[in-house]
Design an enzyme around this catalytic site. Structure first.
Site, PDB file in Angstrom:
ATOM      1  N   ARG A  51       0.895  -1.350   0.127  1.00 13.09           N
ATOM      2  CA  ARG A  51      -0.218  -0.049  -0.023  1.00 13.09           C
ATOM      3  C   ARG A  51       0.794   1.211  -0.193  1.00 13.09           C
ATOM      4  O   ARG A  51       2.081   1.146   0.162  1.00 13.09           O
ATOM      5  CB  ARG A  51      -0.957  -0.219   1.286  1.00 13.09           C
ATOM      6  CG  ARG A  51      -0.411  -0.592   2.577  1.00 13.09           C
ATOM      7  CD  ARG A  51      -0.177   0.340   3.644  1.00 13.09           C
ATOM      8  NE  ARG A  51      -0.356   1.717   3.276  1.00 13.09           N
ATOM      9  CZ  ARG A  51       0.673   2.672   3.651  1.00 13.09           C
ATOM     10  NH1 ARG A  51       1.940   1.934   3.956  1.00 13.09           N
ATOM     11  NH2 ARG A  51       0.393   3.694   3.591  1.00 13.09           N
ATOM     12  N   ALA A  53       0.690   4.905  -2.267  1.00 12.93           N
ATOM     13  CA  ALA A  53       0.584   5.292  -3.580  1.00 12.93           C
ATOM     14  C   ALA A  53       1.956   4.915  -4.465  1.00 12.93           C
ATOM     15  O   ALA A  53       1.780   4.241  -5.222  1.00 12.93           O
ATOM     16  CB  ALA A  53       0.364   6.520  -4.019  1.00 12.93           C
ATOM     17  N   ARG A  94      -7.339  -0.737  -6.939  1.00 14.20           N
ATOM     18  CA  ARG A  94      -7.842   0.339  -6.168  1.00 14.20           C
ATOM     19  C   ARG A  94      -8.066   1.570  -6.858  1.00 14.20           C
ATOM     20  O   ARG A  94      -7.413   1.581  -7.918  1.00 14.20           O
ATOM     21  CB  ARG A  94      -7.058   0.571  -5.245  1.00 14.20           C
ATOM     22  CG  ARG A  94      -6.559  -0.475  -3.871  1.00 14.20           C
ATOM     23  CD  ARG A  94      -5.612  -0.007  -2.996  1.00 14.20           C
ATOM     24  NE  ARG A  94      -6.292   0.606  -1.869  1.00 14.20           N
ATOM     25  CZ  ARG A  94      -5.721   1.449  -0.957  1.00 14.20           C
ATOM     26  NH1 ARG A  94      -4.285   1.383  -0.780  1.00 14.20           N
ATOM     27  NH2 ARG A  94      -6.232   2.291  -0.093  1.00 14.20           N
ATOM     28  N   GLN A 202      -2.775   3.030   9.965  1.00 12.50           N
ATOM     29  CA  GLN A 202      -1.428   2.937   9.207  1.00 12.50           C
ATOM     30  C   GLN A 202      -0.397   4.059   9.922  1.00 12.50           C
ATOM     31  O   GLN A 202       0.734   3.730   9.966  1.00 12.50           O
ATOM     32  CB  GLN A 202      -1.458   3.594   7.537  1.00 12.50           C
ATOM     33  CG  GLN A 202      -2.239   2.814   6.699  1.00 12.50           C
ATOM     34  CD  GLN A 202      -3.822   2.927   6.743  1.00 12.50           C
ATOM     35  OE1 GLN A 202      -4.106   3.525   7.693  1.00 12.50           O
ATOM     36  NE2 GLN A 202      -4.266   2.668   5.410  1.00 12.50           N
ATOM     37  N   ASP A 243      -1.947  10.621  -2.715  1.00 12.53           N
ATOM     38  CA  ASP A 243      -2.248   9.594  -3.759  1.00 12.53           C
ATOM     39  C   ASP A 243      -2.711  10.055  -4.912  1.00 12.53           C
ATOM     40  O   ASP A 243      -2.549   9.360  -6.044  1.00 12.53           O
ATOM     41  CB  ASP A 243      -3.740   8.608  -3.231  1.00 12.53           C
ATOM     42  CG  ASP A 243      -3.229   7.844  -2.037  1.00 12.53           C
ATOM     43  OD1 ASP A 243      -3.146   8.265  -0.834  1.00 12.53           O
ATOM     44  OD2 ASP A 243      -3.137   6.520  -2.135  1.00 12.53           O
ATOM     45  N   ASN A 253      -5.562  12.479  -0.194  1.00 15.48           N
ATOM     46  CA  ASN A 253      -4.664  11.740   0.438  1.00 15.48           C
ATOM     47  C   ASN A 253      -5.476  10.782   1.677  1.00 15.48           C
ATOM     48  O   ASN A 253      -6.875  10.946   1.569  1.00 15.48           O
ATOM     49  CB  ASN A 253      -3.656  12.395   1.352  1.00 15.48           C
ATOM     50  CG  ASN A 253      -2.752  11.616   2.006  1.00 15.48           C
ATOM     51  OD1 ASN A 253      -2.139  10.667   1.281  1.00 15.48           O
ATOM     52  ND2 ASN A 253      -2.262  11.705   3.211  1.00 15.48           N
ATOM     53  N   LYS A 254      -4.919  10.011   2.399  1.00 16.18           N
ATOM     54  CA  LYS A 254      -5.914   9.277   3.305  1.00 16.18           C
ATOM     55  C   LYS A 254      -6.960  10.023   4.278  1.00 16.18           C
ATOM     56  O   LYS A 254      -6.637  11.159   4.530  1.00 16.18           O
ATOM     57  CB  LYS A 254      -4.790   8.674   4.449  1.00 16.18           C
ATOM     58  CG  LYS A 254      -5.395   7.839   5.549  1.00 16.18           C
ATOM     59  CD  LYS A 254      -6.346   6.531   5.090  1.00 16.18           C
ATOM     60  CE  LYS A 254      -5.561   5.811   3.785  1.00 16.18           C
ATOM     61  NZ  LYS A 254      -6.594   4.855   3.086  1.00 16.18           N
TER      62      LYS A 254
HETATM   63  O1  MRU Z   1      -4.847   3.212   1.829  1.00 12.07           O
HETATM   64  P1  MRU Z   1      -3.376   3.357   1.844  1.00 12.07           P
HETATM   65  O2  MRU Z   1      -2.599   2.971   3.125  1.00 12.07           O
HETATM   66  O3  MRU Z   1      -2.737   2.982   0.647  1.00 12.07           O
HETATM   67  O4  MRU Z   1      -3.197   4.978   2.037  1.00 12.07           O
HETATM   68  C1  MRU Z   1      -1.843   5.755   1.896  1.00 12.07           C
HETATM   69  C2  MRU Z   1      -1.960   7.144   1.994  1.00 12.07           C
HETATM   70  O5  MRU Z   1      -2.739   7.853   1.888  1.00 12.07           O
HETATM   71  C3  MRU Z   1      -0.517   7.480   1.636  1.00 12.07           C
HETATM   72  O6  MRU Z   1      -0.407   8.924   2.440  1.00 12.07           O
HETATM   73  C4  MRU Z   1      -0.166   8.114   0.115  1.00 12.07           C
HETATM   74  O7  MRU Z   1      -0.531   6.974  -0.528  1.00 12.07           O
HETATM   75  C5  MRU Z   1       1.009   8.303   0.106  1.00 12.07           C
HETATM   76  S1  MRU Z   1       2.448   7.452   0.193  1.00 12.07           S
HETATM   77  C6  MRU Z   1       3.899   8.049  -0.170  1.00 12.07           C
END
Ligand code: MRU
Length: 352
Positions: A51, A53, A94, A202, A243, A253-254
């Site tokens: 996981r 991006a 995804r 996370q 993302d 983003n998350k």
């Molecule tokens: O659902 P996830 O854990 O893949 O989400 C990850 C994030 O939101 C990160 O902040 C994003 O992918 C950037 S990673 C460098």
């Protein structure tokens, strides 16, 4: 444990499978999965075993190269038809992180560029391209790290959300890269605050693990404690990953990131989005055009709990990402430079 030594995703030396660190088991267990079936690889992306991006992009690149090696034909037409099917299948894992589509498209374009060569030669080219995607990701994260490091001061408190760490990339992370660079330069007085990041944690499971393992003064907080923490004055700067970024600077983003940005504006704390070029989607005008992944209700109602913590049958709203409005963002740190508003002009000036 040194998190920088953990590889999120690799191609096995004999090129028969992907070696994926199963992040759903962290921090308790460090286990590497060896996956060769595309159904398992897609599941690993969908279930967040791999996981973040950039790491999803690296995984997709390797996966398509592996798929190409598994297509048993020397006939180019059949080969390209099957490769396209696999590309589309992996792309359905995804929806939000544009790196998935970016990497698959890059691999596909590479294959197309070599379409007049033999199938074995195209397979070799794809393995090399996937490796390039990974190697470039390491270099990109380092460049983001150098630019972000220049924004830091000794003793700073840094808040981050989710995990945009080394576990989310090939190495260094994006939001954590400035911190890893600072450590390399001998800085030992930074403080890191990790939002736990409901519902998949996370921040607690991954970022807190990484930062603590790196020897940093690490503090974990519930997402809803962020305002309280900012009120104390202990947060000097915020770095988050992303993302997908639309060309006006709106950044997905998350889930919860936009709330952090709104708070940061209120408290006057600089809020930076760390964005490798592979996450900048110049085809989208606004963040509202970014598809937002909706995930299973169970992640909210029962996951991590000893027993279900919500009444049966209750409706659940569980978007995996939100969009931070560009007006809340102090700067977007790309590997080519730091962009400030107006973001579209800044992106174009850097060649995006
Ligand atoms: O659902 P996830 O854990 O893949 O989400 C990850 C994030 O939101 C990160 O902040 C994003 O992918 C950037 S990673 C460098």
């Amino acid at each position: 444990m040194n998190a920088l030594e953990l590889d999120t995703v690799l191609l096995s030396p004999d090129r028969t499978c992907l070696e994926i660190l199963d992040q759903t088991l962290l921090p308790g267990e460090v286990k590497t999965l060896r996956l060769s079936d595309m159904r398992d690889i897609r599941e690993a992306i969908h279930s967040l075993r791999v996981r973040g991006a950039p790491a999803i992009g690296v995984c997709a690149g390797y996966a398509l190269a592996l798929a190409a090696s598994q297509i048993e034909t020397e006939d180019r037409e059949t080969f390209f038809a099957r490769l396209r099917e696999t590309k589309e299948y992996l792309a359905s894992a995804r929806p939000t992180a544009v790196n998935l589509f970016w990497a698959l498209d890059r691999m596909w374009q590479t294959a197309q560029t070599h379409a007049d060569e033999t199938v074995p030669a195209i397979r070799e080219t794809l393995f090399a391209e996937a490796q390039r995607i990974r190697d470039e990701d390491v270099a990109i994260s380092r460049s983001i790290g150098e630019l972000g490091f220049a924004l830091l001061h000794h003793g700073d408190g840094i808040l981050t959300h989710c995990n945009a760490g080394t576990l989310a990339t090939a190495k260094y992370g994006t939001a954590t890269a400035p911190i890893y660079i600072a450590l390399e330069r001998g800085w030992n007085d930074l403080r890191v605050y990790c939002d736990e990041t409901r519902p998949l944690l996370q921040g607690a499971r991954l970022t807190a693990l990484e930062m603590q393992a790196a020897g940093l003064d690490t503090t974990l907080l519930c997402d809803n404690a962020a305002s309280s923490l900012m009120q104390t004055g202990k947060v000097n700067i915020i770095f988050v990953g992303c993302d997908r970024v639309a060309r006006n600077g709106d950044a997905a983003n998350k889930i919860g990131t936009s709330a952090v940005a709104i708070l940061a504006k209120h408290y006057g704390i600089p809020f930076y989005v760390c964005a490798p070029s592979s996450t900048i989607d110049m085809s989208l005008a606004f963040g509202a055009e970014i598809p937002i992944e909706q995930r299973a209700a169970e992640e909210v109602t029962e996951m991590w709990y000893k027993k279900r913590m919500a009444p049966e049958g209750v409706g659940v709203y569980n978007p995996a990402f939100d969009v931070t409005d560009h007006s809340l963002i102090t700067g977007i740190i790309t590997e080519r430079g730091i962009c400030t508003a107006p973001f579209e002009t800044a992106f174009r000036a850097l060649g995006f």
